[in-house]
Design a protein around this motif. Structure first.
Motif, PDB file in Angstrom:
ATOM      1  N   ILE A 239       0.927  -1.226   0.067  1.00 50.59           N
ATOM      2  CA  ILE A 239       0.194   0.042  -0.006  1.00 50.59           C
ATOM      3  C   ILE A 239       0.779   1.045   0.078  1.00 50.59           C
ATOM      4  O   ILE A 239       1.949   1.273   0.835  1.00 50.59           O
ATOM      5  CB  ILE A 239      -1.119   0.027   1.139  1.00 50.59           C
ATOM      6  CG1 ILE A 239      -2.031  -1.135   0.945  1.00 50.59           C
ATOM      7  CG2 ILE A 239      -1.620   1.400   1.332  1.00 50.59           C
ATOM      8  CD1 ILE A 239      -3.007  -1.000  -0.032  1.00 50.59           C
ATOM      9  N   LEU A 240       0.514   2.211  -0.981  1.00 56.13           N
ATOM     10  CA  LEU A 240       1.593   3.376  -1.164  1.00 56.13           C
ATOM     11  C   LEU A 240       1.135   4.749  -0.579  1.00 56.13           C
ATOM     12  O   LEU A 240      -0.262   4.823  -0.225  1.00 56.13           O
ATOM     13  CB  LEU A 240       1.752   3.676  -2.716  1.00 56.13           C
ATOM     14  CG  LEU A 240       2.246   2.721  -3.497  1.00 56.13           C
ATOM     15  CD1 LEU A 240       2.485   2.939  -4.830  1.00 56.13           C
ATOM     16  CD2 LEU A 240       3.476   2.031  -2.892  1.00 56.13           C
ATOM     17  N   GLY A 241       1.901   5.024   0.109  1.00 56.53           N
ATOM     18  CA  GLY A 241       1.646   6.629   0.745  1.00 56.53           C
ATOM     19  C   GLY A 241       2.443   7.634   0.153  1.00 56.53           C
ATOM     20  O   GLY A 241       3.544   7.443  -0.547  1.00 56.53           O
ATOM     21  N   GLN A 242       2.003   8.722   0.422  1.00 57.31           N
ATOM     22  CA  GLN A 242       2.914  10.080  -0.257  1.00 57.31           C
ATOM     23  C   GLN A 242       3.649  10.761   0.729  1.00 57.31           C
ATOM     24  O   GLN A 242       3.356  10.887   1.817  1.00 57.31           O
ATOM     25  CB  GLN A 242       1.736  11.047  -0.576  1.00 57.31           C
ATOM     26  CG  GLN A 242       2.101  12.290  -1.448  1.00 57.31           C
ATOM     27  CD  GLN A 242       1.042  13.305  -1.667  1.00 57.31           C
ATOM     28  OE1 GLN A 242       0.181  13.538  -1.039  1.00 57.31           O
ATOM     29  NE2 GLN A 242       1.263  14.138  -2.463  1.00 57.31           N
ATOM     30  N   VAL A 243       4.784  10.850   0.140  1.00 55.78           N
ATOM     31  CA  VAL A 243       5.841  11.748   0.794  1.00 55.78           C
ATOM     32  C   VAL A 243       5.521  13.330   0.941  1.00 55.78           C
ATOM     33  O   VAL A 243       5.205  13.710  -0.042  1.00 55.78           O
ATOM     34  CB  VAL A 243       7.389  11.600   0.346  1.00 55.78           C
ATOM     35  CG1 VAL A 243       8.424  12.114   1.218  1.00 55.78           C
ATOM     36  CG2 VAL A 243       7.855   9.962   0.271  1.00 55.78           C
ATOM     37  N   TYR A 249       5.535   8.469  -4.118  1.00 57.93           N
ATOM     38  CA  TYR A 249       4.410   7.448  -3.339  1.00 57.93           C
ATOM     39  C   TYR A 249       5.479   6.050  -3.185  1.00 57.93           C
ATOM     40  O   TYR A 249       5.942   5.633  -4.100  1.00 57.93           O
ATOM     41  CB  TYR A 249       3.383   7.126  -4.160  1.00 57.93           C
ATOM     42  CG  TYR A 249       2.411   8.208  -4.361  1.00 57.93           C
ATOM     43  CD1 TYR A 249       1.339   8.455  -3.579  1.00 57.93           C
ATOM     44  CD2 TYR A 249       2.418   9.350  -5.296  1.00 57.93           C
ATOM     45  CE1 TYR A 249       0.352   9.705  -3.533  1.00 57.93           C
ATOM     46  CE2 TYR A 249       1.692  10.164  -5.577  1.00 57.93           C
ATOM     47  CZ  TYR A 249       0.725  10.280  -4.907  1.00 57.93           C
ATOM     48  OH  TYR A 249      -0.066  11.524  -4.839  1.00 57.93           O
ATOM     49  N   ARG A 250       5.578   5.737  -1.863  1.00 60.07           N
ATOM     50  CA  ARG A 250       6.156   4.693  -1.418  1.00 60.07           C
ATOM     51  C   ARG A 250       5.329   3.893  -0.520  1.00 60.07           C
ATOM     52  O   ARG A 250       4.522   3.988  -0.024  1.00 60.07           O
ATOM     53  CB  ARG A 250       7.532   5.293  -0.770  1.00 60.07           C
ATOM     54  CG  ARG A 250       8.602   5.795  -1.664  1.00 60.07           C
ATOM     55  CD  ARG A 250       9.099   4.926  -2.651  1.00 60.07           C
ATOM     56  NE  ARG A 250      10.439   5.530  -3.369  1.00 60.07           N
ATOM     57  CZ  ARG A 250      10.061   6.112  -4.745  1.00 60.07           C
ATOM     58  NH1 ARG A 250       8.836   6.259  -5.040  1.00 60.07           N
ATOM     59  NH2 ARG A 250      11.177   6.668  -5.370  1.00 60.07           N
ATOM     60  N   ASP A 251       6.123   2.631  -0.184  1.00 56.00           N
ATOM     61  CA  ASP A 251       5.516   1.634   0.448  1.00 56.00           C
ATOM     62  C   ASP A 251       5.430   2.285   1.908  1.00 56.00           C
ATOM     63  O   ASP A 251       6.468   2.420   2.597  1.00 56.00           O
ATOM     64  CB  ASP A 251       6.307   0.125   0.512  1.00 56.00           C
ATOM     65  CG  ASP A 251       5.367  -0.682   1.162  1.00 56.00           C
ATOM     66  OD1 ASP A 251       4.295  -0.654   2.037  1.00 56.00           O
ATOM     67  OD2 ASP A 251       5.841  -2.013   1.136  1.00 56.00           O
ATOM     68  N   VAL A 252       4.272   2.178   2.481  1.00 52.49           N
ATOM     69  CA  VAL A 252       4.187   2.752   3.936  1.00 52.49           C
ATOM     70  C   VAL A 252       4.780   1.854   4.880  1.00 52.49           C
ATOM     71  O   VAL A 252       5.043   2.319   6.065  1.00 52.49           O
ATOM     72  CB  VAL A 252       2.532   2.977   4.215  1.00 52.49           C
ATOM     73  CG1 VAL A 252       2.303   4.119   3.250  1.00 52.49           C
ATOM     74  CG2 VAL A 252       1.628   1.851   4.123  1.00 52.49           C
ATOM     75  N   THR A 253       4.936   0.533   4.825  1.00 56.16           N
ATOM     76  CA  THR A 253       5.723  -0.114   5.670  1.00 56.16           C
ATOM     77  C   THR A 253       7.018  -0.258   5.553  1.00 56.16           C
ATOM     78  O   THR A 253       7.700  -0.551   6.626  1.00 56.16           O
ATOM     79  CB  THR A 253       5.165  -1.604   5.369  1.00 56.16           C
ATOM     80  OG1 THR A 253       5.688  -2.134   4.028  1.00 56.16           O
ATOM     81  CG2 THR A 253       3.692  -1.716   5.458  1.00 56.16           C
ATOM     82  N   GLN A 257       8.057   8.174   6.243  1.00 56.13           N
ATOM     83  CA  GLN A 257       7.843   9.419   5.743  1.00 56.13           C
ATOM     84  C   GLN A 257       6.508   9.412   4.796  1.00 56.13           C
ATOM     85  O   GLN A 257       5.897  10.348   4.425  1.00 56.13           O
ATOM     86  CB  GLN A 257       9.052  10.106   4.933  1.00 56.13           C
ATOM     87  CG  GLN A 257      10.352  10.548   5.798  1.00 56.13           C
ATOM     88  CD  GLN A 257      11.217   9.454   5.955  1.00 56.13           C
ATOM     89  OE1 GLN A 257      10.709   8.439   5.352  1.00 56.13           O
ATOM     90  NE2 GLN A 257      12.161   9.471   6.534  1.00 56.13           N
ATOM     91  N   ALA A 258       6.327   8.213   4.178  1.00 58.32           N
ATOM     92  CA  ALA A 258       5.266   7.858   3.305  1.00 58.32           C
ATOM     93  C   ALA A 258       3.975   7.838   4.139  1.00 58.32           C
ATOM     94  O   ALA A 258       3.697   7.025   5.108  1.00 58.32           O
ATOM     95  CB  ALA A 258       5.425   6.645   2.453  1.00 58.32           C
TER      96      ALA A 258
END
Length: 418
Positions: A239-243, A249-253, A257-258
């Motif tokens: 699941i990707l999150g935004q820096v 967008y990077r893996d939140v795990t 920072q994401a």
């Protein structure tokens, strides 16, 4: 030979020409074998009669094609792969480009022409190429000189090596394969970096040693294909999150920072999507989102079914109430015919409205008490998907259908153009 080669490599900057230890060994061993007569006295295997001269060109026998096609294919693949590997190594070292098609055409024409003269398969000699390159022979002139020397040996000098022990030839081959043996040093690095590549390496090595070249090559290619299939069965889902403050967008795990965008889930797979892992992809989407989609769909269907049942019950109660109301009206009409023409007219729908209100309140209570989806949008990142087959299309349609059932909009991003 090992010692001299080591010295050649260590002092190559001081020695203008490497010591030709192989040639010296062949000459000395041939002289000893001829002088002592190793063949007659000790029974040592020697090269024996070496025919001199060039054979007249003949048309290859087509009767042999069926019996040699398997070995010919295996040899062709090995020779081409070995040649390209060595050529690319020199290309990187000297800074020029390699045309793989040109190399393949050159090998094919050379072997086709040589077949009329009963030549051996034409390939790349790693040891000779390395020696030639280290002495500065980077042009076709060096190849022409080497061919001239070999021509002289074939025409006249071949008979001088009839007394050469075969063990000496074997030692020359073993020593010049030192670079191949050094590949065993790659095993620890492969174990640390990629265990699947290590498995392919070991299977190829063992299959080639135990089953011969052609069967070993077939086994190694088949195992490599199976390894690719297995790799696609265990991709990395994330699941990707935004820096913050960027479009990254990077893996939140993996990246603190994401951060996930509120109400939005961005899902990505590390490998392509096709029939073999399509079902796994759909299951991973539901699992990574952190909700039980199937359970929510089932609950929603139950609520809809219960609401329908309550509505049907309300309609039955309303009809029953209207019937009772009508009977009461008829009785009152007879008793008070002059007083009320349409008695209780404003309250005709009171029983029906009461039941409907009860249905609405109960449905709202059930909806408020059920589990709600914590996000409203799902984004599927398909940037790693190189193609989509019919099974994958069907799975994507099922994902759209399931999430729309729980009021979640699904979007596709990173799709490649056809």
């Amino acid at each position: 030979m090992f010692t001299v080669k080591f010295l050649n490599e260590k002092y190559n900057s001081k020695i203008r020409m490497p010591i030709p230890i192989e040639l010296i060994t062949l000459i000395v061993a041939t002289g000893i074998s001829y002088g002592v007569n190793l063949k007659r006295v000790y029974g040592v295997d020697i090269v024996g009669n070496i025919p001199t001269g060039l054979k007249a060109p003949i048309i290859p026998s087509t009767d042999l094609f069926a019996s040699v096609v398997g070995n010919a294919f295996a040899i062709a693949v090995v020779v081409y792969a070995f040649t390209i590997s060595l050529v690319k190594m020199f290309a990187v070292k000297h800074g020029y480009n390699v045309d793989s098609n040109q190399e393949l055409i050159a090998l094919g024409l050379s072997n086709s022409f040589g077949s009329f003269f009963q030549c051996f398969t034409i390939g790349t000699a790693m040891s000779r190429s390395l020696v030639q390159e280290s002495t500065g022979g980077n042009s076709q002139v060096a190849g022409a000189v080497s061919s001239l020397v070999i021509l002289i040996i074939i025409l006249k000098a071949g008979e001088l090596f009839e007394s050469l022990p075969k063990a000496i030839l074997a030692s020359v081959v073993v020593v010049n394969l030192k670079g191949i043996y050094k590949q065993f040093k790659d095993i620890p690095a492969l174990w640390r970096s990629n265990k699947m590549d290590l498995a392919v390496w070991l299977v190829t090595f063992l299959a080639t040693i135990l089953l011969n070249l052609d069967l070993g090559l077939a086994v190694s290619v088949a195992f490599s294909l199976v390894a690719v299939i297995f790799r696609t069965q265990w991709p990395r889902y994330s699941i990707l999150g935004q820096v913050s403050g960027t479009d990254i967008y990077r893996d939140v795990t993996q990246y603190q920072q994401a951060l996930e965008i509120p109400g939005v889930k961005i899902f990505r797979s590390s490998c392509t999507l096709y029939f073999a892992n399509a079902e796994l992809y759909a299951n991973a989407v539901k699992k990574q989102c952190g909700i039980d989609v199937d359970k929510l769909i089932e609950m929603k269907k139950k609520e809809a079914k219960k609401k329908k049942q309550l509505q049907e019950k309300a309609e039955r109660e309303a009809k029953k109430g209207l019937k009772e109301q009508k009977n009461a009206e008829d009785a009152n009409e007879k008793a008070h015919e002059l007083e009320y023409i349409y008695p209780h007219s404003p309250g005709v729908r009171e029983p029906e409205q009461a039941v409907i209100n009860e249905v609405v309140e109960e449905t709202a209570f059930n909806a408020a008490g059920s589990d709600q989806c914590p996000f409203h949008s799902l984004i599927l990142d398909l940037s790693t998907v190189s193609f989509v087959d019919t099974v994958s299309i069907k799975i994507l349609k099922n994902i759209f259908r399931d999430f729309q059932e729980i009021d979640v909009a699904v979007y596709l991003v990173g799709c490649h153009g056809m």
